[in-house]
Design a protein around this motif. Structure first.
Motif, mmCIF file in Angstrom:
data_model
loop_
_atom_site.group_PDB
_atom_site.id
_atom_site.type_symbol
_atom_site.label_atom_id
_atom_site.label_comp_id
_atom_site.label_asym_id
_atom_site.label_seq_id
_atom_site.Cartn_x
_atom_site.Cartn_y
_atom_site.Cartn_z
ATOM 1 N N THR A 2 0.848 -1.198 0.000
ATOM 2 C CA THR A 2 0.000 0.000 0.000
ATOM 3 C C THR A 2 0.879 1.242 0.000
ATOM 4 O O THR A 2 1.840 1.328 0.761
ATOM 5 C CB THR A 2 -0.884 0.014 1.265
ATOM 6 O OG1 THR A 2 -1.746 -1.128 1.230
ATOM 7 C CG2 THR A 2 -1.733 1.279 1.325
ATOM 8 N N ARG A 4 0.781 5.040 0.861
ATOM 9 C CA ARG A 4 -0.081 5.924 1.662
ATOM 10 C C ARG A 4 0.221 7.401 1.385
ATOM 11 O O ARG A 4 1.357 7.862 1.541
ATOM 12 C CB ARG A 4 0.085 5.624 3.147
ATOM 13 C CG ARG A 4 -0.639 6.629 4.033
ATOM 14 C CD ARG A 4 -0.770 6.148 5.453
ATOM 15 N NE ARG A 4 -1.777 5.097 5.553
ATOM 16 C CZ ARG A 4 -2.190 4.566 6.706
ATOM 17 N NH1 ARG A 4 -1.659 4.966 7.847
ATOM 18 N NH2 ARG A 4 -3.124 3.640 6.715
ATOM 19 N N PRO A 36 2.843 8.539 6.307
ATOM 20 C CA PRO A 36 2.570 8.527 4.859
ATOM 21 C C PRO A 36 3.871 8.373 4.064
ATOM 22 O O PRO A 36 4.934 8.773 4.515
ATOM 23 C CB PRO A 36 1.964 9.912 4.619
ATOM 24 C CG PRO A 36 2.541 10.781 5.697
ATOM 25 C CD PRO A 36 2.734 9.877 6.895
ATOM 26 N N HIS A 241 -5.145 8.679 2.001
ATOM 27 C CA HIS A 241 -5.498 7.826 0.859
ATOM 28 C C HIS A 241 -4.553 6.623 0.866
ATOM 29 O O HIS A 241 -3.328 6.813 0.820
ATOM 30 C CB HIS A 241 -5.295 8.550 -0.475
ATOM 31 C CG HIS A 241 -6.064 9.826 -0.630
ATOM 32 N ND1 HIS A 241 -7.418 9.863 -0.898
ATOM 33 C CD2 HIS A 241 -5.658 11.130 -0.584
ATOM 34 C CE1 HIS A 241 -7.814 11.127 -1.014
ATOM 35 N NE2 HIS A 241 -6.768 11.911 -0.822
ATOM 36 N N ASP A 242 -5.104 5.444 0.906
ATOM 37 C CA ASP A 242 -4.288 4.238 0.766
ATOM 38 C C ASP A 242 -4.506 3.674 -0.628
ATOM 39 O O ASP A 242 -5.621 3.260 -0.982
ATOM 40 C CB ASP A 242 -4.686 3.199 1.823
ATOM 41 C CG ASP A 242 -4.150 3.564 3.205
ATOM 42 O OD1 ASP A 242 -3.081 4.219 3.268
ATOM 43 O OD2 ASP A 242 -4.782 3.200 4.213
ATOM 44 N N ARG A 244 -3.574 0.752 -3.111
ATOM 45 C CA ARG A 244 -2.987 -0.591 -3.037
ATOM 46 C C ARG A 244 -2.499 -1.044 -4.410
ATOM 47 O O ARG A 244 -3.017 -0.596 -5.434
ATOM 48 C CB ARG A 244 -4.016 -1.569 -2.476
ATOM 49 C CG ARG A 244 -4.504 -1.129 -1.109
ATOM 50 C CD ARG A 244 -5.477 -2.111 -0.480
ATOM 51 N NE ARG A 244 -6.196 -1.446 0.612
ATOM 52 C CZ ARG A 244 -7.456 -1.018 0.529
ATOM 53 N NH1 ARG A 244 -8.147 -1.194 -0.578
ATOM 54 N NH2 ARG A 244 -8.015 -0.392 1.552
ATOM 55 N N HIS A 249 -8.453 1.006 -3.507
ATOM 56 C CA HIS A 249 -8.022 2.168 -2.734
ATOM 57 C C HIS A 249 -9.078 2.535 -1.703
ATOM 58 O O HIS A 249 -10.253 2.165 -1.833
ATOM 59 C CB HIS A 249 -7.728 3.359 -3.647
ATOM 60 C CG HIS A 249 -8.892 3.805 -4.489
ATOM 61 N ND1 HIS A 249 -9.532 5.004 -4.312
ATOM 62 C CD2 HIS A 249 -9.542 3.194 -5.509
ATOM 63 C CE1 HIS A 249 -10.515 5.105 -5.199
ATOM 64 N NE2 HIS A 249 -10.546 4.032 -5.930
ATOM 65 N N SER A 251 -10.042 5.932 1.189
ATOM 66 C CA SER A 251 -9.710 7.257 1.702
ATOM 67 C C SER A 251 -10.472 7.469 3.001
ATOM 68 O O SER A 251 -11.576 6.952 3.164
ATOM 69 C CB SER A 251 -10.118 8.341 0.699
ATOM 70 O OG SER A 251 -9.515 8.109 -0.559
#
Ligand SMILES: [Fe+2]
Ligand SMILES: [Fe+2]
Length: 275
Positions: A2, A4, A36, A241-242, A244, A249, A251
């Motif tokens: 992921t 970030r 992040p 927001h992740d 992948r 994804h 948020s």
């Protein structure tokens, strides 16, 4: 895996009028816990960068002090607004843009991360007469075409619209219709999987035609209901927001401990009194 992203927005920083600096520092502290891979500021970085270069200098200094990798795109308070915004306080011009570039570097960019391409644009160039508007349009078309199988996350200061692409309202809150058309033309029949914006100082997440539109709140202040409808959550904070590597994804709104949910109506010295 992921990737970030912490999206901060509408930080409205200034040395002369440091009303929102404490909130920014609280967000900076919260970022150290979110870990992040990248921080992206989606504009209105400075309180009034389009009139006071000092505000850009101070905003840059405060961002560097975060000691995290970050990217920025400009907002209307950094470079001036779109030429077709009625009664704009300041319209983007070559000087305003040059000042921004001096302190923050490129106003459009793309970055590839696993399975995703991040594209950042200067929303205020649309509908304007600068040659840079055409250069940016060519850049976006190339960045979209070159993304191939990568999903695209678009970072832009203004929301593309309220509810749908065919809205015809001309104002200052959303990207205006001709600008929206110019931007989306680059995407052809496809749409970015994620559109992350700021400008409205509210958090909102909507799904439109297979794309998710996430509005980041301001880290600085919210705007009272007497001046602005409530579209989402009027609370200062930021967004995680992740993204992948399988293309999915997620948020979420993030609150920074210690921040005060300031209201711009209580700071007439920032932009003048609210009537
Ligand atoms: Fe803003
Ligand atoms: Fe803005």
């Amino acid at each position: 895996m992921t990737f970030r992203i912490a999206q901060i927005s509408d930080t409205h920083l200034s040395a002369q009028k440091p009303f929102f600096v404490e909130n920014f520092k609280c967000v900076g502290e919260a970022l150290t816990h979110e870990l992040p891979d990248l921080v992206i500021n989606t504009g209105d970085i400075a309180l009034d960068g389009s009139s006071h270069e000092d505000d850009l200098v101070e905003a840059r200094r405060l961002h560097d002090a975060l000691r995290v990798p970050y990217l920025c795109i400009p907002g209307n308070h950094d470079v001036g607004d779109n030429a077709d915004v009625p009664n704009a306080h300041h319209v983007l011009d070559a000087d305003g843009r040059a000042r921004y570039l001096r302190h923050f570097g490129r106003d459009w960019w793309h970055v590839d991360v696993p399975a995703w391409r991040l594209i950042g644009v200067n929303a205020q160039l649309y509908a304007g007469a600068l040659a840079a508007a055409d250069e940016q349009a060519a850049f976006v078309a190339e960045a979209v075409a070159g993304a191939r199988e990568r999903r695209i996350a678009l970072f832009i200061h203004k929301p593309l619209f309220d509810l749908h692409e065919r809205e015809d309202v001309i104002g200052g809150r959303f990207l205006n219709p001709s600008s929206r058309r110019d931007l989306l033309n680059a995407f052809g029949a496809t749409r970015p999987a994620l559109v992350a914006c700021g400008h409205v100082h509210q958090f909102r997440e909507t799904e439109v035609k297979g794309g998710r539109h996430v509005w980041a709140p301001s880290t600085a202040y919210h705007i009272p209901d007497t001046r602005q409808p409530r579209y989402g959550r009027k609370e200062v904070g930021f967004v995680i927001h992740d993204l992948r590597d399988d293309g999915t994804h997620a948020s979420r709104f993030a609150l920074a401990p210690g921040t005060q949910n300031l209201c711009i109506a209580d700071f007439p010295a920032a932009y003048g009194p609210m009537h």
